[in-house]
Write an enzyme that holds these catalytic residues in place. Structure first.
Site, PDB file in Angstrom:
ATOM      1  N   ASP A   8       0.860  -1.180   0.000  1.00 32.27           N
ATOM      2  CA  ASP A   8       0.000   0.000   0.000  1.00 32.27           C
ATOM      3  C   ASP A   8       0.903   1.239   0.000  1.00 32.27           C
ATOM      4  O   ASP A   8       2.140   1.123  -0.130  1.00 32.27           O
ATOM      5  CB  ASP A   8      -0.952  -0.046   1.207  1.00 32.27           C
ATOM      6  N   HIS A 113      -7.995   5.144   7.131  1.00 30.47           N
ATOM      7  CA  HIS A 113      -9.231   4.792   6.414  1.00 30.47           C
ATOM      8  C   HIS A 113      -9.287   3.270   6.315  1.00 30.47           C
ATOM      9  O   HIS A 113      -8.300   2.593   6.627  1.00 30.47           O
ATOM     10  CB  HIS A 113      -9.263   5.420   5.003  1.00 30.47           C
ATOM     11  N   GLU A 132      -7.563  -2.504   7.417  1.00 34.62           N
ATOM     12  CA  GLU A 132      -7.156  -3.288   6.242  1.00 34.62           C
ATOM     13  C   GLU A 132      -6.196  -4.406   6.637  1.00 34.62           C
ATOM     14  O   GLU A 132      -6.208  -5.492   6.053  1.00 34.62           O
ATOM     15  CB  GLU A 132      -6.528  -2.364   5.183  1.00 34.62           C
TER      16      GLU A 132
HETATM   17 ZN   LIG Z   1      -3.729   2.924  -0.007  1.00 32.46          ZN
END
Ligand SMILES: [Zn+2]
Length: 270
Positions: A8, A113, A132
């Site tokens: 990421d 997020h 995540e």
């Molecule tokens: Zn990301």
């Protein structure tokens, strides 16, 4: 040993704002590629033979393939059934997450997020808030793959350690948009060293497999999103802005949640 790397962006040293994606695209992509290469080097030093890197951010076309370590292969591009975890189903022995970030609603966390900043207020697995890192660990766990290491800022530490994985801190969040960063060279050295160490004691890590039947819940940001999400068979509304999905198969639940988030993102704003 086959190693899967999900990469990421928000948890890379030097990146603190999504503006950098537009204003400083190539530098951001170089920094991301640098940390991925550090993980590849670390995995090779531990004896990895196959390394699959999944570009897991935004367009999923960020990593600079010509600068990627030649012994790694790159899964690049969007519309992947397993999204950030595409590739983990290919007989992997361990998963490493690079550039990860804290879940939505975390205080003083760089760009917190969960999958979609505009849709997801909170995602829960069997009642427990999940970012995540945890969601993706459950997908890896479905395929029997343990997550051994996750890199990112300091705010990610508790979630990573709850999974029994190693947390590598590359920056300290001062706010959602400011961090005290390690120099990229130092951050990369830390990742390289810790990946080698973690893979060297692979038996100490266990796949994350939530109890089944698993209940996945989403608190979304607008009530109209719930109305869209309820088009998905098996999806239930449990509060004005909450949907729940229960299934024996974690992967079916994960896909239902991804479908819900995608659908909610297209919501008709009247
Ligand atoms: Zn990301």
């Amino acid at each position: 040993m086959n190693v899967f790397i999900s990469a990421d962006w928000e948890g890379i040293a030097g990146l603190v704002s999504w503006h950098q994606e537009k204003d400083d695209t190539m530098r951001a992509r170089k920094l991301m590629t640098g940390e991925v290469n550090a993980a590849v080097d670390g995995a090779l030093a531990a004896g990895a033979t196959t390394i699959l890197v999944n570009d897991s951010h935004g367009s999923m076309r960020n990593i600079l393939i010509e600068e990627l370590h030649p012994q790694a292969q790159l899964l690049s591009g969007g519309l992947k059934e397993l999204s950030m975890m595409a590739g983990v189903q290919r007989d992997m022995d361990a998963a490493v997450f690079i550039g990860y970030h804290a879940k939505a609603g975390t205080t003083r966390a760089i760009l917190d997020h969960t999958y979609s900043g505009s849709v997801v207020h909170e995602w829960r697995i069997n009642g427990q808030p999940a970012g995540e890192t945890t969601v993706n660990a459950a997908v890896a766990g479905y395929f029997g793959v343990p997550v051994v290491l996750v890199s990112g800022d300091n705010s990610l530490q508790d979630e990573v350690e709850a999974l029994g994985a190693v947390h590598v801190q590359v920056k300290e969040a001062f706010s959602r948009y400011a961090a005290l960063n390690l120099h990229p060279t130092v951050a990369q050295e830390r990742i390289r060293t810790e990946v080698t160490k973690a893979l060297g004691r692979l038996d100490a890590f266990h796949p994350f497999q939530p109890k089944t039947p698993v209940t996945l819940e989403l608190d979304v940001t607008r009530s109209s999103m719930v109305e869209e999400i309820l088009l998905i068979p098996g999806m239930k509304q449990t509060a004005p802005r909450t949907v729940a999905f229960t299934h024996d198969d974690v992967l079916v639940g994960f896909k239902a949640m991804l479908a819900a988030i995608t659908l909610a993102g297209t919501v008709n704003r009247g």
